[in-house]
Enzyme design. Structure first.
Site, PDB file in Angstrom:
ATOM      1  N   LYS A 107       0.815  -1.209   0.000  1.00  0.00           N
ATOM      2  CA  LYS A 107       0.000   0.000   0.000  1.00  0.00           C
ATOM      3  C   LYS A 107       0.855   1.269   0.000  1.00  0.00           C
ATOM      4  O   LYS A 107       0.356   2.346  -0.312  1.00  0.00           O
ATOM      5  CB  LYS A 107      -0.966  -0.006   1.185  1.00  0.00           C
ATOM      6  CG  LYS A 107      -2.051  -1.067   1.041  1.00  0.00           C
ATOM      7  CD  LYS A 107      -3.156  -0.922   2.085  1.00  0.00           C
ATOM      8  CE  LYS A 107      -4.326  -1.830   1.795  1.00  0.00           C
ATOM      9  NZ  LYS A 107      -3.998  -3.263   1.959  1.00  0.00           N
TER      10      LYS A 107
HETATM   11  C1  LIG Z   1      -4.621  -4.365   1.272  1.00  0.00           C
HETATM   12  C2  LIG Z   1      -3.872  -5.640   1.266  1.00  0.00           C
HETATM   13  C3  LIG Z   1      -4.193  -6.712   0.398  1.00  0.00           C
HETATM   14  C4  LIG Z   1      -5.385  -6.667  -0.531  1.00  0.00           C
HETATM   15  O1  LIG Z   1      -5.186  -5.818  -1.635  1.00  0.00           O
HETATM   16  P1  LIG Z   1      -6.442  -5.363  -2.528  1.00  0.00           P
HETATM   17  O2  LIG Z   1      -5.887  -4.383  -3.489  1.00  0.00           O
HETATM   18  O3  LIG Z   1      -7.419  -4.752  -1.582  1.00  0.00           O
HETATM   19  O4  LIG Z   1      -6.976  -6.588  -3.185  1.00  0.00           O
HETATM   20  C5  LIG Z   1      -3.413  -7.854   0.430  1.00  0.00           C
HETATM   21  N1  LIG Z   1      -2.366  -7.966   1.287  1.00  0.00           N
HETATM   22  C6  LIG Z   1      -2.028  -6.976   2.131  1.00  0.00           C
HETATM   23  C7  LIG Z   1      -0.891  -7.190   3.060  1.00  0.00           C
HETATM   24  C8  LIG Z   1      -2.752  -5.786   2.156  1.00  0.00           C
HETATM   25  O5  LIG Z   1      -2.415  -4.816   3.021  1.00  0.00           O
END
Ligand SMILES: *Cc1c(COP(=O)(O)O)cnc(C)c1O
Length: 435
Positions: A107
Site C-alpha cells: 500500500k
Molecule cells: C490491502 C492488502 C491486500 C489486498 O489488496 P487489494 O488491493 O485490496 O486486493 C493484500 N495484502 C495486504 C498485506 C494488504 O495490506
C-alpha cells in the site's frame, strides 16, 4: 486523458480532479477513458530499466494535463524510493516483493504516490487540504507515512480503540507533525460512519477542504500497475514466456492494477484471483452469481473483504462480459489451516519466509497448475513483510522473524493519539478547533 465513472452518469474529468473527488458523484469509480499504447520493449528491451524510469514513462500520459514532466519526475522519485525485487523460489516460480517501502506493505506505492500528487497540486494552487481516513489497520499506516511532512496537507486518522495491532497503531501514532491519530472508542464501522458524516456535512466542507484517501481512489491504483510492468522486465532476463500473476486479493485494487498494466502492453498468460475464506470473487469466477456477503475474520486480515469495491472496475474493463472475465481470471479461496501449512512448507522447501497474505498467492499457483496443467512461469505478488504478522509466521516456521530496522525505529518512538467518543459532534468540534 480524461476519466469516466463506472456508473456512466458523471462528467469526465482529469486525473487530479478524479483523485481529489475519490468517488464519482454518481457513486461510481473513476477509470481512464483509454490506455496509452506505451510500446514498451518487452521482447528485446533493456532488462535493467529502473522501476522509477518505467513509472515516469507510464504516468506521463495520465498526468500530463495536471503536471509538467519535471513535476511528474520529482513526484515519482520522491514517492517510489524503494525497490520491488523479483525473487526466484524455483525454476519457474517467483515472488515480487512489494514490501520494501516504509510501512512494509504494498500500500506504500499507492499512498505515497497519491500524497505527493495532492501536495504538488495544493502548494501550487489552493489552501491546505485535510485528509480524513477511517482505518481498520494497514491503510492508516501507509497513508500516514505517505503524507508525513508534506506541505499543504494534514492527515487525520480514525482507528478503533483496541482493534488494530500494536505495530499498526504505532505506525499511525508515532509520526506527529501533520499526522494526527484519533483513537475512537468504537468499532471500525463507527470510524467509517464518522468520516462519512463529515464528508456529507456541507457547512463543515465550506469551512475546510476535506478529502479522502481510501483504496477506491484512482491515484492509489495507477502506480500499482508500474511494478507489474517492471516485474516483466526483471523476468525477461530469465525467460520469454508470458507469466501468470497470482494476486492475494481483498478489495481487488491490486489485481485491477495488473489489468491496467496488461492494457498498457504487458504480456500475461492469466491472472489468479487468490483469496482467503472471503470467497465472493472465486465463487463468481467458477460460474456463480457475484454475491457480496459479510466479511469473515482470517489470519490474512488485510484481505477480509466481503464486498470487493474494485470489482466494478474489473467489469468495466471487460465491457461487463462475464464470460470474458472468467476466461482471463482464475480464482481460488483458501482457509486459515491451508495458509498455515503452506507457510511451513514454503519455509522448508524454499527456505523462504512468506507472510499469510503472500502465502494465499503461493497456494493459488499450486492449485492452478494442478487444475490446468499450465506450467507458465508464475509471479506471486508479495503484499506484506512477514514481520508484520510475526505471531503466525513464527509459529509455523519455528524461526524468529527479523524486524527490519525501519519498522523497529518507527515503533520505538513516543506514541501520541487523541481519544474521542464515537460521536459526530465530537469529531466536528475537534476538526474545527484543529484545522
Ligand atoms: C490491502 C492488502 C491486500 C489486498 O489488496 P487489494 O488491493 O485490496 O486486493 C493484500 N495484502 C495486504 C498485506 C494488504 O495490506
Amino acid at each position: 486523458m480524461k476519466f469516466y465513472s463506472t456508473q456512466r452518469s458523471s462528467p469526465h474529468i482529469s486525473f487530479l480532479e478524479a483523485a481529489e473527488k475519490g468517488l464519482a458523484p454518481d457513486g461510481g469509480l473513476y477509470m481512464p477513458e483509454t490506455f496509452p499504447g506505451l510500446d514498451l520493449p518487452f521482447e528485446n528491451g533493456n532488462p535493467d530499466i529502473s522501476l522509477t524510469s518505467l513509472a515516469k514513462t507510464c504516468s506521463y500520459p495520465y498526468l500530463k494535463e495536471d503536471l509538467t514532466v519535471d513535476e511528474i519526475g520529482r513526484l515519482i522519485d520522491d514517492a517510489i524510493h524503494f525497490d520491488a525485487p523479483l525473487v526466484q523460489l524455483d525454476e519457474d516460480l517467483f515472488v515480487l516483493e512489494l514490501f520494501h517501502g516504509p510501512t512494509l506493505a504494498f500500500k506504500d506505492f499507492g499512498a505515497r504516490f497519491m500524497a505527493r500528487l495532492f501536495s504538488a497540486y495544493r502548494t501550487k494552487n489552493r489552501g491546505d487540504l485535510v485528509i480524513l481516513v477511517a482505518t481498520s489497520g494497514d491503510t492508516g499506516g501507509a497513508v500516514a507515512n505517505g503524507f508525513y511532512g508534506l506541505p499543504g496537507v494534514h492527515v487525520c486518522l480514525l482507528y478503533p480503540e483496541g482493534k488494530v495491532s500494536d505495530v499498526q497503531r504505532k505506525q499511525m501514532t508515532t509520526l506527529g507533525e501533520n499526522v494526527t491519530a484519533l483513537e475512537i472508542s468504537g468499532t471500525f464501522d463507527d470510524c467509517q460512519r464518522l468520516v462519512k458524516s463529515a464528508f456529507s456535512d456541507e457547512k463543515l466542507n465550506g469551512d475546510l477542504n476535506l478529502s479522502s484517501a481510501n483504496s477506491i481512489n484512482i491515484a492509489r491504483l495507477l502506480p500499482q500497475s508500474f511494478y507489474y510492468l517492471h516485474a516483466c522486465f526483471q523476468l525477461k532476463k530469465l525467460t520469454q514466456i508470458p507469466p501468470v500473476f497470482s494476486v492475494p486479493s481483498g478489495n481487488f485494487g491490486n489485481l485491477t492494477a495488473g489489468l491496467f498494466a496488461e492494457k498498457m502492453g504487458m504480456p500475461v498468460q492469466k491472472f489468479l484471483a487468490a483469496t482467503n475464506s472471503n470467497d465472493v470473487v472465486p465463487n463468481y469466477l467458477s460460474g456463480r452469481e457475484f454475491s457480496p456477503s459479510p466479511s469473515i475474520q482470517t489470519i490474512s486480515n488485510a484481505m477480509d473483504v466481503g464486498d470487493p469495491s474494485n470489482f466494478a472496475r474489473i467489469r468495466a474493463l471487460f465491457g461487463q462480459d462475464d464470460e470474458a472475465i472468467r476466461n482471463h481470471l482464475w480464482g481460488a479461496a483458501f482457509s486459515d489451516d491451508k495458509i498455515r501449512s503452506k507457510i511451513k512448507e514454503t519455509h522448508q522447501r524454499h527456505k523462504y519466509v512468506a507472510d499469510p497474505h503472500t502465502t494465499v498467492g503461493l497456494l493459488a499457483v499450486d492449485l492452478y497448475r494442478r487444475d490446468t496443467g499450465d506450467q507458465s512461469p508464475a509471479i506471486v505478488l508479495s503484499t506484506a513483510h512477514p514481520s508484520k504478522f510475526a505471531d503466525v509466521v513464527e509459529e509455523e516456521t519455528g524461526t524468529k522473524v527479523e524486524i527490519p530496522v525501519r519498522l523497529k525505529k518507527a515503533t520505538e518512538k513516543n506514541e501520541e493519539s487523541i481519544p474521542l467518543h464515537a460521536n459526530y459532534e465530537a469529531l466536528k468540534a475537534f476538526l474545527k478547533r484543529t484545522y
